[in-house]
Design a protein around this motif. Structure first.
Motif, PDB file in Angstrom:
ATOM      1  N   PRO A  29       0.942  -1.496   0.044  1.00  0.00           N
ATOM      2  CA  PRO A  29      -0.150  -0.146  -0.021  1.00  0.00           C
ATOM      3  C   PRO A  29       0.776   1.288  -0.056  1.00  0.00           C
ATOM      4  O   PRO A  29       0.297   2.379  -0.342  1.00  0.00           O
ATOM      5  N   ALA A  30       2.065   1.216   0.483  1.00  0.00           N
ATOM      6  CA  ALA A  30       3.057   2.406   0.438  1.00  0.00           C
ATOM      7  C   ALA A  30       3.600   2.463  -0.935  1.00  0.00           C
ATOM      8  O   ALA A  30       4.215   3.491  -0.927  1.00  0.00           O
ATOM      9  N   VAL A  31       3.427   1.585  -1.779  1.00  0.00           N
ATOM     10  CA  VAL A  31       4.172   1.826  -3.213  1.00  0.00           C
ATOM     11  C   VAL A  31       3.570   3.026  -4.008  1.00  0.00           C
ATOM     12  O   VAL A  31       2.460   3.373  -3.670  1.00  0.00           O
ATOM     13  N   SER A  32       4.557   3.929  -4.617  1.00  0.00           N
ATOM     14  CA  SER A  32       4.089   5.083  -5.373  1.00  0.00           C
ATOM     15  C   SER A  32       3.326   4.730  -6.518  1.00  0.00           C
ATOM     16  O   SER A  32       3.132   4.056  -7.173  1.00  0.00           O
ATOM     17  N   TYR A  33       2.285   5.828  -6.694  1.00  0.00           N
ATOM     18  CA  TYR A  33       1.280   5.709  -8.121  1.00  0.00           C
ATOM     19  C   TYR A  33       1.172   7.069  -8.433  1.00  0.00           C
ATOM     20  O   TYR A  33       1.010   8.156  -7.530  1.00  0.00           O
ATOM     21  N   GLY A  34       0.770   7.295  -9.643  1.00  0.00           N
ATOM     22  CA  GLY A  34       0.356   8.378 -10.294  1.00  0.00           C
ATOM     23  C   GLY A  34       1.068   9.703  -9.964  1.00  0.00           C
ATOM     24  O   GLY A  34       0.248  10.953  -9.821  1.00  0.00           O
ATOM     25  N   GLY A  35       2.350   9.707  -9.987  1.00  0.00           N
ATOM     26  CA  GLY A  35       3.205  10.878 -10.142  1.00  0.00           C
ATOM     27  C   GLY A  35       3.509  11.218  -8.665  1.00  0.00           C
ATOM     28  O   GLY A  35       4.862  11.554  -8.198  1.00  0.00           O
ATOM     29  N   LYS A  36       2.538  11.458  -7.786  1.00  0.00           N
ATOM     30  CA  LYS A  36       2.889  11.816  -6.174  1.00  0.00           C
ATOM     31  C   LYS A  36       2.448  11.255  -5.162  1.00  0.00           C
ATOM     32  O   LYS A  36       2.264  11.498  -4.081  1.00  0.00           O
ATOM     33  N   TYR A  37       1.282  10.199  -5.490  1.00  0.00           N
ATOM     34  CA  TYR A  37       0.283   9.409  -4.896  1.00  0.00           C
ATOM     35  C   TYR A  37       1.034   8.216  -4.207  1.00  0.00           C
ATOM     36  O   TYR A  37       2.120   7.803  -4.783  1.00  0.00           O
ATOM     37  N   ILE A  39      -0.524   4.013  -2.915  1.00  0.00           N
ATOM     38  CA  ILE A  39      -1.703   3.268  -2.993  1.00  0.00           C
ATOM     39  C   ILE A  39      -2.703   3.580  -2.201  1.00  0.00           C
ATOM     40  O   ILE A  39      -3.898   3.745  -2.094  1.00  0.00           O
ATOM     41  N   VAL A  40      -2.110   3.543  -0.821  1.00  0.00           N
ATOM     42  CA  VAL A  40      -3.158   3.821   0.187  1.00  0.00           C
ATOM     43  C   VAL A  40      -3.788   4.752   0.422  1.00  0.00           C
ATOM     44  O   VAL A  40      -4.851   5.213   1.008  1.00  0.00           O
ATOM     45  N   ASP A  41      -3.322   5.969  -0.445  1.00  0.00           N
ATOM     46  CA  ASP A  41      -4.081   7.327  -0.291  1.00  0.00           C
ATOM     47  C   ASP A  41      -5.532   7.290  -0.669  1.00  0.00           C
ATOM     48  O   ASP A  41      -6.359   7.935  -0.285  1.00  0.00           O
ATOM     49  N   SER A 127      -9.750  -3.303   1.578  1.00  0.00           N
ATOM     50  CA  SER A 127      -8.361  -3.495   1.150  1.00  0.00           C
ATOM     51  C   SER A 127      -7.476  -2.194   0.590  1.00  0.00           C
ATOM     52  O   SER A 127      -8.177  -1.285   0.207  1.00  0.00           O
ATOM     53  N   GLY A 128      -6.447  -2.331   1.130  1.00  0.00           N
ATOM     54  CA  GLY A 128      -5.501  -1.212   1.164  1.00  0.00           C
ATOM     55  C   GLY A 128      -4.815  -1.147  -0.009  1.00  0.00           C
ATOM     56  O   GLY A 128      -3.870  -0.077  -0.126  1.00  0.00           O
ATOM     57  N   ASP A 129      -4.839  -1.983  -1.039  1.00  0.00           N
ATOM     58  CA  ASP A 129      -4.123  -1.957  -2.332  1.00  0.00           C
ATOM     59  C   ASP A 129      -4.687  -1.851  -3.737  1.00  0.00           C
ATOM     60  O   ASP A 129      -4.350  -2.368  -4.359  1.00  0.00           O
ATOM     61  N   HIS A 130      -6.036  -1.404  -3.575  1.00  0.00           N
ATOM     62  CA  HIS A 130      -6.564  -0.964  -4.875  1.00  0.00           C
ATOM     63  C   HIS A 130      -6.814   0.555  -4.979  1.00  0.00           C
ATOM     64  O   HIS A 130      -6.826   1.173  -4.280  1.00  0.00           O
TER      65      HIS A 130
END
Length: 379
Positions: A29-37, A39-41, A127-130
């Motif tokens: 869930p702490a993996v980066s996504y979408g430039g600055k987010y 996953i857990v966000d 789930s914390g990873d979607h």
């Protein structure tokens, strides 16, 4: 509107092994996504936007960074009086050396006292990873309207992919008659999203019984939900329409990032009516050099681009040197592509350096290649 009669529990302890080196040192869930987010966000922002003010985050694997990150509830507006994000690591030992949750239901069972302290009428399990945006308040209203004991969010998936998911077989009213985990011959394409609302009094009773069962996997899909169905309880499916992505593999994480390049993408991270909140990174604005060539790209603050970027997503602080080419790729925070290097159809992990005139990836590759270590170039 505050949902004071419902609290949320986010299952964020997954290892994420199919993301390989991306989860060697951080939880999925702490993996980066979408430039600055991260996953857990997404589940945390959904909770904040849905008026849920108490959220427990159940962490486990490589949780130090994730614990620190989610403990700052102010990021999601969950730091006011009578609200908060609570980090909940495992308390019981599965063996002599390792503190773990034995299953999704066990994760909730170990935190019954925490939930009881808020006396909720309903509990939302996530789930914390979607990656998705969803109004849980509307799902709760549906749960109440149907007088349900449990409500499970479902999304229609292509029939050929249904065997990858937990599938709900329902009657014409949407009442769940059968739940089958990854069926070889699916009867339906209604896939579980891993989002459940339970009436707490009943769920608590089921969890207490499950804890005493030596034969149980202590899992919602394998044990709790089948038991509720066997007992004739009222379980209903809540159909979700919109963007939802399970980013469990390198290919799916790459796809989820590339989806952002579509001007009409359903996720729409610029939607001010349903903001996705995240850490406010301190960074300079991005800089585009005079000779840079950029076409169809998602570029985040702090990027410095002097080369060519096409059909790619660049996270915070990425540098692309003169004469370098970045094509059909996702570059995570701090990546550096040196002068003359060619990067094509890959996902490059945080802070990796691609050397001068190095070539990584291929336009013809069937799967997305993960570049997780420095690539040497011309010295």
């Amino acid at each position: 509107m505050k949902q004071n009669n419902m609290l949320a529990m986010i299952l964020a302890g997954g290892r994420g092994s199919r993301l390989h080196e991306l989860t060697n040192k951080v939880a999925k869930p702490a993996v980066s996504y979408g430039g600055k987010y991260r996953i857990v966000d997404f589940p945390l922002s959904n909770c904040a936007n849905s008026g849920i003010d108490v959220v427990g985050v159940l962490t486990q694997y490589e949780s130090v960074q994730l614990n620190s990150y989610v403990a700052a509830g102010r990021r999601w507006g969950l730091d006011a009086k009578d609200s908060g994000v609570y980090v909940l690591p495992p308390r019981e030992k599965a063996d002599a050396n390792l503190d773990v949750y034995r299953g999704t239901a066990d994760a909730i069972s170990q935190n019954i006292d925490f939930i009881d302290s808020f006396s909720p009428e309903y509990v939302l399990i996530l789930s914390g990873d979607h990656i998705y945006k969803m109004n849980y308040a509307k799902m709760l209203a549906y749960h109440k309207e149907r007088s349900a004991d449990a409500t499970i969010a479902v999304i229609e998936v292509p029939m050929k992919e249904a065997s990858r998911f937990g599938i709900m077989n329902t009657d014409e009213t949407g009442r769940i008659m059968e739940f089958v985990e990854k069926p070889a011959q699916p009867k339906s394409n209604l896939a579980s999203m891993g989002i459940y609302i339970f009436t707490w009094k009943l769920l608590r009773k089921m969890l207490m019984a499950d804890m005493k069962s030596a034969d149980s996997s202590h899992d919602f899909g394998k044990d709790i939900i089948p038991s509720l169905l066997n007992d004739g309880k009222n379980l209903v499916a809540y159909k979700f329409k919109g963007y939802w992505k399970d980013v469990g593999t390198i290919d799916s994480l790459w796809e989820a990032n590339m989806d952002l390049l579509d001007a009409d993408n359903e996720l729409d991270l610029n939607d001010n009516t349903w903001k996705i909140y995240t850490e406010d990174a301190t960074s300079l604005p991005h800089y585009i050099g005079a000779d840079a060539d950029i076409k169809r790209a998602f570029i985040t603050q702090g990027c410095v681009i002097d080369g060519e970027v096409k059909n790619s997503v660049l996270f915070t602080g990425v540098k692309v040197g003169a004469g370098a080419k970045v094509i059909d790729s996702v570059l995570m925070p701090g990546v550096e592509v040196a002068d003359g290097a060619v990067v094509q159809r890959v996902l490059v992990a945080d802070n990796v350096k691609i050397g001068k005139e190095a070539v990584v990836g291929s336009a013809d590759s069937e799967n997305i290649e993960l570049i997780a270590k420095r690539v040497k170039g011309v010295e």
